[in-house]
Design a protein around this motif. Structure first.
Motif, PDB file in Angstrom:
ATOM      1  N   LYS A  25       0.851  -1.161  -0.029  1.00 63.58           N
ATOM      2  CA  LYS A  25      -0.092   0.197   0.232  1.00 63.58           C
ATOM      3  C   LYS A  25       1.104   1.408   0.069  1.00 63.58           C
ATOM      4  N   ILE A  26       2.394   1.315   0.749  1.00 60.47           N
ATOM      5  CA  ILE A  26       2.965   2.787   0.673  1.00 60.47           C
ATOM      6  C   ILE A  26       3.896   2.237  -0.613  1.00 60.47           C
ATOM      7  N   ALA A  27       3.823   1.684  -1.528  1.00 59.84           N
ATOM      8  CA  ALA A  27       4.801   1.597  -2.732  1.00 59.84           C
ATOM      9  C   ALA A  27       3.527   1.666  -3.038  1.00 59.84           C
ATOM     10  N   GLU A  28       2.276   2.187  -3.233  1.00 61.93           N
ATOM     11  CA  GLU A  28       1.419   1.926  -4.296  1.00 61.93           C
ATOM     12  C   GLU A  28       1.215   4.253  -4.923  1.00 61.93           C
ATOM     13  N   VAL A  29       1.004   4.390  -3.223  1.00 59.73           N
ATOM     14  CA  VAL A  29       0.865   5.956  -2.765  1.00 59.73           C
ATOM     15  C   VAL A  29       2.251   6.294  -3.462  1.00 59.73           C
ATOM     16  N   LEU A  30       3.080   5.822  -3.329  1.00 64.39           N
ATOM     17  CA  LEU A  30       4.814   6.162  -3.628  1.00 64.39           C
ATOM     18  C   LEU A  30       5.125   6.279  -4.900  1.00 64.39           C
ATOM     19  N   GLY A  31       4.551   4.842  -5.967  1.00 64.48           N
ATOM     20  CA  GLY A  31       4.801   5.094  -7.152  1.00 64.48           C
ATOM     21  C   GLY A  31       5.723   4.176  -7.411  1.00 64.48           C
ATOM     22  N   VAL A  32       6.395   3.793  -6.159  1.00 62.56           N
ATOM     23  CA  VAL A  32       7.559   3.022  -6.127  1.00 62.56           C
ATOM     24  C   VAL A  32       7.099   0.893  -6.578  1.00 62.56           C
ATOM     25  N   THR A  33       8.099   0.482  -6.472  1.00 64.03           N
ATOM     26  CA  THR A  33       7.935  -1.137  -6.545  1.00 64.03           C
ATOM     27  C   THR A  33       7.913  -1.392  -5.203  1.00 64.03           C
ATOM     28  N   ALA A  34       7.718  -2.398  -4.400  1.00 65.55           N
ATOM     29  CA  ALA A  34       7.686  -2.616  -2.513  1.00 65.55           C
ATOM     30  C   ALA A  34       9.293  -3.183  -2.735  1.00 65.55           C
ATOM     31  N   GLU A  35       8.970  -3.739  -3.277  1.00 67.52           N
ATOM     32  CA  GLU A  35      10.865  -4.382  -3.133  1.00 67.52           C
ATOM     33  C   GLU A  35      11.694  -3.303  -2.942  1.00 67.52           C
ATOM     34  N   SER A  36      11.448  -1.507  -3.639  1.00 66.13           N
ATOM     35  CA  SER A  36      12.364  -0.838  -3.690  1.00 66.13           C
ATOM     36  C   SER A  36      12.677  -0.262  -2.448  1.00 66.13           C
ATOM     37  N   LEU A  37      11.188  -0.558  -2.062  1.00 67.32           N
ATOM     38  CA  LEU A  37      11.523  -0.201   0.112  1.00 67.32           C
ATOM     39  C   LEU A  37      11.714  -0.807   1.102  1.00 67.32           C
ATOM     40  N   VAL A  38      12.604  -1.726   0.142  1.00 66.73           N
ATOM     41  CA  VAL A  38      12.618  -3.104   1.712  1.00 66.73           C
ATOM     42  C   VAL A  38      14.551  -2.475   1.250  1.00 66.73           C
ATOM     43  N   PRO A  39      15.631  -2.583   2.780  1.00 64.72           N
ATOM     44  CA  PRO A  39      16.345  -2.257   2.623  1.00 64.72           C
ATOM     45  C   PRO A  39      17.421  -3.410   2.182  1.00 64.72           C
ATOM     46  N   GLY A  40      17.990  -2.962   1.265  1.00 66.85           N
ATOM     47  CA  GLY A  40      19.186  -4.217   1.014  1.00 66.85           C
ATOM     48  C   GLY A  40      18.313  -4.931  -0.440  1.00 66.85           C
ATOM     49  N   ALA A  41      17.210  -4.729  -1.354  1.00 69.57           N
ATOM     50  CA  ALA A  41      17.154  -4.667  -2.123  1.00 69.57           C
ATOM     51  C   ALA A  41      17.316  -4.123  -3.037  1.00 69.57           C
ATOM     52  N   SER A  42      17.499  -4.384  -4.343  1.00 70.77           N
ATOM     53  CA  SER A  42      18.302  -3.871  -5.619  1.00 70.77           C
ATOM     54  C   SER A  42      17.147  -3.660  -6.550  1.00 70.77           C
TER      55      SER A  42
END
Length: 220
Positions: free
Chosen positions: A203-220
């Motif tokens: 839900k946070i990713a949707e508001v920010l217009g990014v992927t959920a994976e990009s919000l997780v530390p260490g994700a590429s």
């Protein structure tokens, strides 16, 4: 000696809020309900009271105390710069179970711990909490438990752990979520989720217009 006020009863709620205002303004601590968990609160601008809060929890300055606010507009005086993505998250999830970490305004005369110029803010979705916050202003609030112990989801659980450390206990019933808030770090160009909580990453990713994976530390 601390006093418990049953906020489901109108007269007791009014008395509890009055007692809470007096306690906070005199540098004492108050246990209050929120929509996630119970919290122990101090006047955010009273450094001695914040120190007492940390001591009550058995917590060091290396874990700064978050701040709860009673309205969207309050953050304008607390944050160095409110970026569009911050506004977007606030509109989507406040009041509610989203905590945001942002750069604080340099002029703020408070000491919440070793925060290194940042502050974690949230507007809770609980009528008792909101009424208190709107009357007394921003409060430094941490979960109402001894550090390392289970968070309190009822006022009884909070009192069993904190006892006389708080002057007032406001009983707002069981916490709705009984899950900690989701924490999003907005201090750099890339938003990061520091703690997964009541609001899903998607839900946070949707508001920010990014992927959920990009919000997780260490994700590429």
């Amino acid at each position: 000696m601390s006093t418990v006020y049953d906020c489901s009863e109108a007269d007791a709620r009014a008395a509890g809020l009055t007692a809470s205002r007096g306690a906070l303004k005199s540098g004492r601590l108050v246990v209050m309900p929120t929509d996630t968990l119970y919290g122990i609160a101090a006047d955010a601008f009273d450094g001695s009271a914040v120190t007492d809060l940390l001591r009550a929890k058995g917590r060091g300055r290396d874990m700064p105390v978050p701040v709860l606010v009673g309205s969207w507009n309050t953050i304008d005086g607390l944050v160095q710069s409110v970026r569009p993505r911050t506004r977007d998250l606030i509109r989507a999830f406040w009041p509610g179970a989203l905590s945001i970490v942002v750069q604080q305004a340099p002029s703020l005369a408070w000491d919440l711990g070793d925060a290194q110029g940042t502050v974690m803010l949230r507007m809770p979705l609980h009528p008792v909490a909101l009424e208190l916050l709107r009357e007394v202003g921003p409060l430094a609030v941490s979960s109402a438990n001894i550090s390392g112990s289970a968070p309190a989801t009822t006022v009884t659980e909070a009192r069993e752990q904190l006892g006389g450390s708080a002057a007032v206990y406001l009983d707002g019933g069981p916490a709705d979520h009984a899950v900690a808030s989701t924490i999003v770090d907005l201090t750099s160009d890339r938003a990061r989720i520091l703690r997964v909580g009541a609001i899903p990453t998607e839900k946070i990713a949707e508001v920010l217009g990014v992927t959920a994976e990009s919000l997780v530390p260490g994700a590429s």
